[in-house]
Motif scaffolding. Structure first.
Motif, PDB file in Angstrom:
ATOM      1  N   LEU A 566       1.648  74.488  61.931  1.00 30.62           N
ATOM      2  CA  LEU A 566       2.115  73.197  61.440  1.00 30.62           C
ATOM      3  C   LEU A 566       1.520  72.899  60.063  1.00 30.62           C
ATOM      4  O   LEU A 566       2.210  72.407  59.158  1.00 30.62           O
ATOM      5  CB  LEU A 566       1.725  72.092  62.430  1.00 30.62           C
ATOM      6  CG  LEU A 566       2.024  70.650  62.007  1.00 30.62           C
ATOM      7  CD1 LEU A 566       3.513  70.462  61.755  1.00 30.62           C
ATOM      8  CD2 LEU A 566       1.543  69.669  63.074  1.00 30.62           C
ATOM      9  N   GLY A 567       0.228  73.173  59.873  1.00 30.57           N
ATOM     10  CA  GLY A 567      -0.407  72.947  58.584  1.00 30.57           C
ATOM     11  C   GLY A 567       0.230  73.775  57.485  1.00 30.57           C
ATOM     12  O   GLY A 567       0.409  73.297  56.357  1.00 30.57           O
ATOM     13  N   GLU A 568       0.591  75.047  57.795  1.00 32.09           N
ATOM     14  CA  GLU A 568       1.241  75.887  56.787  1.00 32.09           C
ATOM     15  C   GLU A 568       2.628  75.357  56.447  1.00 32.09           C
ATOM     16  O   GLU A 568       3.067  75.399  55.292  1.00 32.09           O
ATOM     17  CB  GLU A 568       1.315  77.327  57.287  1.00 32.09           C
ATOM     18  CG  GLU A 568      -0.046  78.011  57.400  1.00 32.09           C
ATOM     19  CD  GLU A 568       0.087  79.469  57.813  1.00 32.09           C
ATOM     20  OE1 GLU A 568       1.237  79.926  57.971  1.00 32.09           O
ATOM     21  OE2 GLU A 568      -0.941  80.148  57.965  1.00 32.09           O
ATOM     22  N   ALA A 569       3.324  74.863  57.460  1.00 35.98           N
ATOM     23  CA  ALA A 569       4.667  74.332  57.211  1.00 35.98           C
ATOM     24  C   ALA A 569       4.616  73.113  56.299  1.00 35.98           C
ATOM     25  O   ALA A 569       5.495  72.912  55.448  1.00 35.98           O
ATOM     26  CB  ALA A 569       5.336  73.974  58.541  1.00 35.98           C
ATOM     27  N   ILE A 570       3.581  72.287  56.455  1.00 30.52           N
ATOM     28  CA  ILE A 570       3.457  71.080  55.626  1.00 30.52           C
ATOM     29  C   ILE A 570       3.321  71.435  54.155  1.00 30.52           C
ATOM     30  O   ILE A 570       3.802  70.711  53.270  1.00 30.52           O
ATOM     31  CB  ILE A 570       2.255  70.242  56.110  1.00 30.52           C
ATOM     32  CG1 ILE A 570       2.531  69.642  57.492  1.00 30.52           C
ATOM     33  CG2 ILE A 570       1.915  69.131  55.122  1.00 30.52           C
ATOM     34  CD1 ILE A 570       1.358  68.908  58.105  1.00 30.52           C
ATOM     35  N   LEU A 571       2.706  72.594  53.852  1.00 30.42           N
ATOM     36  CA  LEU A 571       2.495  72.992  52.463  1.00 30.42           C
ATOM     37  C   LEU A 571       3.789  73.278  51.719  1.00 30.42           C
ATOM     38  O   LEU A 571       3.806  73.315  50.489  1.00 30.42           O
ATOM     39  CB  LEU A 571       1.587  74.230  52.411  1.00 30.42           C
ATOM     40  CG  LEU A 571       0.156  74.037  52.928  1.00 30.42           C
ATOM     41  CD1 LEU A 571      -0.591  75.358  52.892  1.00 30.42           C
ATOM     42  CD2 LEU A 571      -0.576  72.984  52.122  1.00 30.42           C
ATOM     43  N   PHE A 572       4.906  73.492  52.456  1.00 31.53           N
ATOM     44  CA  PHE A 572       6.182  73.785  51.807  1.00 31.53           C
ATOM     45  C   PHE A 572       6.926  72.513  51.377  1.00 31.53           C
ATOM     46  O   PHE A 572       7.946  72.606  50.700  1.00 31.53           O
ATOM     47  CB  PHE A 572       7.081  74.589  52.765  1.00 31.53           C
ATOM     48  CG  PHE A 572       6.611  76.001  52.966  1.00 31.53           C
ATOM     49  CD1 PHE A 572       6.877  76.984  52.016  1.00 31.53           C
ATOM     50  CD2 PHE A 572       5.894  76.358  54.101  1.00 31.53           C
ATOM     51  CE1 PHE A 572       6.444  78.282  52.201  1.00 31.53           C
ATOM     52  CE2 PHE A 572       5.458  77.652  54.288  1.00 31.53           C
ATOM     53  CZ  PHE A 572       5.724  78.630  53.336  1.00 31.53           C
ATOM     54  N   LEU A 573       6.430  71.371  51.783  1.00 28.50           N
ATOM     55  CA  LEU A 573       7.151  70.122  51.527  1.00 28.50           C
ATOM     56  C   LEU A 573       6.870  69.608  50.120  1.00 28.50           C
ATOM     57  O   LEU A 573       5.887  69.999  49.490  1.00 28.50           O
ATOM     58  CB  LEU A 573       6.733  69.064  52.552  1.00 28.50           C
ATOM     59  CG  LEU A 573       6.907  69.435  54.028  1.00 28.50           C
ATOM     60  CD1 LEU A 573       6.528  68.261  54.904  1.00 28.50           C
ATOM     61  CD2 LEU A 573       8.330  69.881  54.330  1.00 28.50           C
ATOM     62  N   PRO A 574       7.734  68.696  49.610  1.00 27.11           N
ATOM     63  CA  PRO A 574       7.440  68.045  48.328  1.00 27.11           C
ATOM     64  C   PRO A 574       6.085  67.345  48.378  1.00 27.11           C
ATOM     65  O   PRO A 574       5.601  66.977  49.449  1.00 27.11           O
ATOM     66  CB  PRO A 574       8.588  67.034  48.170  1.00 27.11           C
ATOM     67  CG  PRO A 574       9.708  67.611  48.963  1.00 27.11           C
ATOM     68  CD  PRO A 574       9.068  68.305  50.127  1.00 27.11           C
ATOM     69  N   LYS A 575       5.506  67.132  47.229  1.00 29.40           N
ATOM     70  CA  LYS A 575       4.112  66.709  47.166  1.00 29.40           C
ATOM     71  C   LYS A 575       3.862  65.359  47.841  1.00 29.40           C
ATOM     72  O   LYS A 575       2.860  65.162  48.529  1.00 29.40           O
ATOM     73  CB  LYS A 575       3.667  66.649  45.706  1.00 29.40           C
ATOM     74  CG  LYS A 575       2.165  66.461  45.558  1.00 29.40           C
ATOM     75  CD  LYS A 575       1.736  66.682  44.141  1.00 29.40           C
ATOM     76  CE  LYS A 575       0.214  66.597  44.015  1.00 29.40           C
ATOM     77  NZ  LYS A 575      -0.251  66.823  42.647  1.00 29.40           N
ATOM     78  N   GLU A 576       4.775  64.424  47.661  1.00 29.28           N
ATOM     79  CA  GLU A 576       4.562  63.082  48.226  1.00 29.28           C
ATOM     80  C   GLU A 576       4.558  63.128  49.752  1.00 29.28           C
ATOM     81  O   GLU A 576       3.675  62.567  50.406  1.00 29.28           O
ATOM     82  CB  GLU A 576       5.649  62.127  47.726  1.00 29.28           C
ATOM     83  CG  GLU A 576       5.372  60.676  48.068  1.00 29.28           C
ATOM     84  CD  GLU A 576       6.391  59.751  47.440  1.00 29.28           C
ATOM     85  OE1 GLU A 576       6.209  58.529  47.548  1.00 29.28           O
ATOM     86  OE2 GLU A 576       7.381  60.241  46.850  1.00 29.28           O
ATOM     87  N   GLN A 577       5.547  63.826  50.343  1.00 28.80           N
ATOM     88  CA  GLN A 577       5.601  63.955  51.804  1.00 28.80           C
ATOM     89  C   GLN A 577       4.446  64.811  52.313  1.00 28.80           C
ATOM     90  O   GLN A 577       3.885  64.549  53.381  1.00 28.80           O
ATOM     91  CB  GLN A 577       6.939  64.565  52.232  1.00 28.80           C
ATOM     92  CG  GLN A 577       8.131  63.624  52.080  1.00 28.80           C
ATOM     93  CD  GLN A 577       8.687  63.615  50.676  1.00 28.80           C
ATOM     94  OE1 GLN A 577       8.073  64.145  49.754  1.00 28.80           O
ATOM     95  NE2 GLN A 577       9.851  63.011  50.489  1.00 28.80           N
ATOM     96  N   GLN A 578       4.092  65.815  51.518  1.00 25.55           N
ATOM     97  CA  GLN A 578       2.987  66.690  51.908  1.00 25.55           C
ATOM     98  C   GLN A 578       1.682  65.900  52.027  1.00 25.55           C
ATOM     99  O   GLN A 578       0.939  66.042  53.008  1.00 25.55           O
ATOM    100  CB  GLN A 578       2.844  67.799  50.850  1.00 25.55           C
ATOM    101  CG  GLN A 578       1.742  68.798  51.137  1.00 25.55           C
ATOM    102  CD  GLN A 578       1.571  69.771  49.999  1.00 25.55           C
ATOM    103  OE1 GLN A 578       0.467  70.143  49.644  1.00 25.55           O
ATOM    104  NE2 GLN A 578       2.682  70.201  49.407  1.00 25.55           N
ATOM    105  N   LYS A 579       1.427  65.024  51.069  1.00 28.20           N
ATOM    106  CA  LYS A 579       0.190  64.231  51.098  1.00 28.20           C
ATOM    107  C   LYS A 579       0.167  63.290  52.299  1.00 28.20           C
ATOM    108  O   LYS A 579      -0.852  63.152  52.981  1.00 28.20           O
ATOM    109  CB  LYS A 579       0.064  63.430  49.804  1.00 28.20           C
ATOM    110  CG  LYS A 579      -1.228  62.609  49.722  1.00 28.20           C
ATOM    111  CD  LYS A 579      -1.302  61.841  48.416  1.00 28.20           C
ATOM    112  CE  LYS A 579      -2.632  61.077  48.309  1.00 28.20           C
ATOM    113  NZ  LYS A 579      -2.838  60.165  49.428  1.00 28.20           N
ATOM    114  N   ALA A 580       1.310  62.642  52.578  1.00 32.33           N
ATOM    115  CA  ALA A 580       1.368  61.696  53.700  1.00 32.33           C
ATOM    116  C   ALA A 580       1.079  62.400  55.019  1.00 32.33           C
ATOM    117  O   ALA A 580       0.335  61.885  55.868  1.00 32.33           O
ATOM    118  CB  ALA A 580       2.731  61.011  53.737  1.00 32.33           C
ATOM    119  N   LEU A 581       1.640  63.587  55.228  1.00 34.79           N
ATOM    120  CA  LEU A 581       1.442  64.301  56.491  1.00 34.79           C
ATOM    121  C   LEU A 581       0.035  64.883  56.590  1.00 34.79           C
ATOM    122  O   LEU A 581      -0.539  64.969  57.679  1.00 34.79           O
ATOM    123  CB  LEU A 581       2.490  65.408  56.637  1.00 34.79           C
ATOM    124  CG  LEU A 581       3.936  64.908  56.804  1.00 34.79           C
ATOM    125  CD1 LEU A 581       4.886  66.078  57.000  1.00 34.79           C
ATOM    126  CD2 LEU A 581       4.041  63.957  57.990  1.00 34.79           C
TER     127      LEU A 581
END
Length: 715
Positions: A566-581
């Motif tokens: 799950l943590g690796e998947a979060i790294l693929f997201l845009p920066k704003e969504q990545q920071k929130a998650l």
């Protein structure tokens, strides 16, 4: 000829006179000095030294001079008589008491002069009927003390009149003024101030005269606050106030107090107009008129798009009054600021005029198409380039968005650009381009910009919008259930400290993780991001099946293999969504129950999640309805443990409590402990009575059912 002859004869006689015994000037001077020393002769020398004069002769000449001129200044006598001032002043002080003269400061005047002045004053008085003492003082240059002592002494004799305060009037003047004032006051229809009467009639005692007229009953009225108010006005007061209110839609408190002499304006208006008056700071305003103004404004907004309240409402209203009236108006689809009202449809129409410019602006800077992120040359498929589908460090580095540029806080268009475009397209007049218009247009332009940007971006996405909507609805339901669970746990931990809520807390924390996983899924679908397949869990694996959890009776299971995936998947997201998650997962790791306390978390993912009373109540009613239906379907299985668990679950929802999780034995055990802990609460007793009544109605009363009822009573 006879006169000429007489003169010649006199000249001859003088020529024949002998000068044998004439005395020289020196001898005369010596003789006078001898007379002064030996015979106590007193003389005054003239200022030129050529003549002498005795005090008696000086006194006589001064007296004759005053009688001749009637009014003489003392400082002028030395020039006239040729004698020093001190000699003249001393002689006046000595002999003036015996003269028929009066001294006024540095002037001497005869009694005849004073009588002449009094006669002149009398003539003017008979013509004008009134003369003030101030006029007499200015005209004749008399001080007040002199006027009072010598002029007023002649009142009633030489001066045919009377003294009225500081004025001289004829004997009939007071009667004339009284009659004139009585006529004015009888004819007046409105209150009239005595100050105005004094000014118009040039008198100072109009109020005193009015009081005498009231005592003699020549007038029928009252004196209130320095004004005369007739009885007729008092009788017509209510009609006048009502007429003014109906004609103008308002009446000022000051007007009621000063003109209508109403001491308590608000109470008076309340009694007269009932509920049809709105009490503002400065006046009472008609409620019917407000409705009429509201309809007028609504029509103006529809036809013209905007209006100014100050131009529609009465000018006497203060700024606070206008704000109050606007707050009472039920205007819809409008924006308001600083007395300016704009119709939303009008503003939207103006915003549409900027569509072409906004599209041109976006295409000139394509980076804005992806949430302020730089467009990268790498496609999402490049993420899977590593062997076995596992993203290596290089790929992760390539996939991570570059550092976000500082956000431009400047507005899209300047006020001048907005004015130029709107006036060019003849959508507004130049004078209509005020700060309030810009205040409402600027945020709309920004929102319109974002909307166009999203539309352009969505056109490039391949994911199905219907699938995204279904996932988003599911996520919103999950978030709502988690928020109610979070609130319920915090409440139970405060009120039921002895209850072991570990299983409930674990369920809630696991729910946070499932929410994050679903947010990753929907974000990837929105932005067409493809994740490596080895990050996902096998849906057929037993651990995944056991990892399912209930959210409002809807099950949701794990998506990713584990927390690392799950943590690796979060790294693929845009920066704003990545920071929130990332922040959310950090709280999840710390087992904190404050994950969903910040609304900014939902704004990042554009989730419409609001924990209000309506949503709270709807969810709890849904759970309770499900429990009742479950009991109805299994009324023959009265001792079934599942039925008993559903009763416990329904009871907890009536307490406003809800917990997501696996509804296993551990879950219901903790739930029953909470119900037992709160059993003395009146609300619980009401809940038990309601469930007992429901069972009596819905179940056949058998021995087993009665036994169940007895069990419930023990709770």
């Amino acid at each position: 000829m006879e006169e000429l002859f007489a003169l010649q004869q006199q000249l001859a006689e003088i020529q024949e006179t002998s000068t044998k015994y004439r005395l020289s000037d020196r001898i005369i001077i010596d003789l006078i000095e001898k007379l002064v020393k030996e015979y106590d002769l007193k003389v005054y020398h003239s200022t030129d030294g050529q003549s002498l004069i005795t005090p008696k002769e000086l006194s006589k000449e001064i007296h004759q001079l005053i009688l001749l001129n009637k009014r003489v200044a003392v400082n002028q006598l030395p020039d006239i008589l040729g004698i020093g001032f001190d000699k003249i002043e001393g002689q006046i002080e000595k002999d003036s008491n015996g003269w028929d003269v009066v001294r006024m400061q540095d002037e001497m005047m005869s009694h005849d002069y004073i009588l002449n002045v009094c006669e002149e004053i009398n003539e003017e008085l008979q013509q004008k009927s009134i003369i003030s003492l101030q006029e007499i003082m200015q005209k004749f240059a008399f001080p007040m003390q002199f006027v009072q002592k010598y002029v007023l002494q002649q009142v009633g004799t030489v001066i045919q009149g009377v003294l009225n305060e500081d004025k001289l009037t004829t004997v009939t003047y007071l009667e004339i003024i009284t009659a004139k004032l009585c006529g004015i006051l009888r004819a007046t229809l409105r209150p009239i101030s005595f100050m105005k009467l004094n000014k118009d009639l040039e008198i100072q005692n109009s109020q005193k005269i009015c009081e005498q007229l009231l005592v003699t009953k020549q007038l029928d009225g009252k004196i209130i606050s320095g004004q005369y108010v007739s009885s007729k006005f008092i009788q017509n007061q209510e009609a006048q106030v009502k007429q003014f209110f109906e004609q103008n839609s308002y009446v000022e408190y000051d007007k009621l107090y000063s003109q209508f002499f109403i001491q308590k304006p608000k109470e008076y208006l309340k009694q007269m107009f009932k509920d049809n008056v709105i009490f503002l700071d400065t006046c009472g305003f008609s409620r019917d008129a407000l409705i009429s103004k509201q309809e007028q404004i609504q029509e103006l907004l529809i036809n013209e798009g905007h209006t100014n309240l100050q131009e529609i409402l009465p000018v006497i209203l203060s700024d606070q009054d206008i704000e109050t009236l606007f707050s009472l108006m039920q205007l819809t689809n409008c924006e308001y600021a600083n007395f300016m009202i704009y119709h939303k449809a009008f503003l939207d129409k103006l915003v549409l005029a900027f569509k072409d410019k906004i599209i041109d602006s976006i295409y000139q800077n394509p980076q804005k198409l992806i949430e302020q992120q730089q467009i990268q040359d790498d496609t999402p498929q490049d993420i899977q380039a590593s062997a076995g589908g596992v993203a290596n460090k290089k790929n992760k580095k390539q996939q991570q968005p570059q550092k976000k540029k500082s956000q431009n806080k400047q507005e899209l268009f300047t006020n001048k650009e907005i004015t130029d475009l709107l006036t060019q397209k003849k959508l507004v007049e130049y004078n209509d381009c005020v700060d309030e218009l810009f205040q409402f247009l600027q945020p709309r332009l920004s929102a319109f910009y974002e909307q166009i940007k999203i539309e352009l971006f969505e056109s490039k996405k391949s994911a199905s919008s219907q699938v995204i909507q279904e996932i988003q609805k599911k996520i919103e339901d999950m978030a709502l259930g988690l928020m109610i669970t979070q609130r319920s746990l915090q409440k139970i931990q405060q009120e039921c400290q002895e209850v072991n809520t570990k299983v409930l807390v674990d369920n809630c924390l696991f729910g946070y993780r499932l929410l994050v996983e679903n947010l990753v899924v929907i974000t990837c679908k929105k932005y067409n991001i493809q994740l490596p397949q080895n990050l996902f869990a096998d849906p057929n694996h037993p651990s995944v099946v056991n990892g399912q959890i209930d959210f409002g009776l809807q099950k949701s299971g794990r998506v990713f293999l584990n927390k690392v995936a799950l943590g690796e998947a979060i790294l693929f997201l845009p920066k704003e969504q990545q920071k929130a998650l990332k922040d959310t997962m950090e709280l999840y790791t710390k087992k904190s129950l404050d994950v969903l306390s910040q609304h900014a978390f939902f704004d990042v993912f554009n989730l419409k999640v609001h924990l209000d009373k309506k949503n709270d109540r709807n969810l709890l009613l849904f759970i309770k309805h499900h429990c009742k239906e479950f009991i109805k379907q299994r009324h023959h299985e009265i001792f079934d443990e599942n039925v008993f668990n559903q009763i416990i679950l329904a009871m907890s929802t009536d307490l406003g409590l809800y917990f997501i999780g696996n509804y296993d034995q551990h879950f219901y055990s903790a739930l029953k402990q909470i119900v037992y802990e709160l059993q003395n609460d009146k609300q619980i007793k009401n809940i038990l009575n309601n469930i007992t009544h429901s069972i009596n109605q819905q179940l056949e009363i058998t021995a087993e059912a009665k036994e169940l009822i007895e069990i419930l009573k023990l709770l």
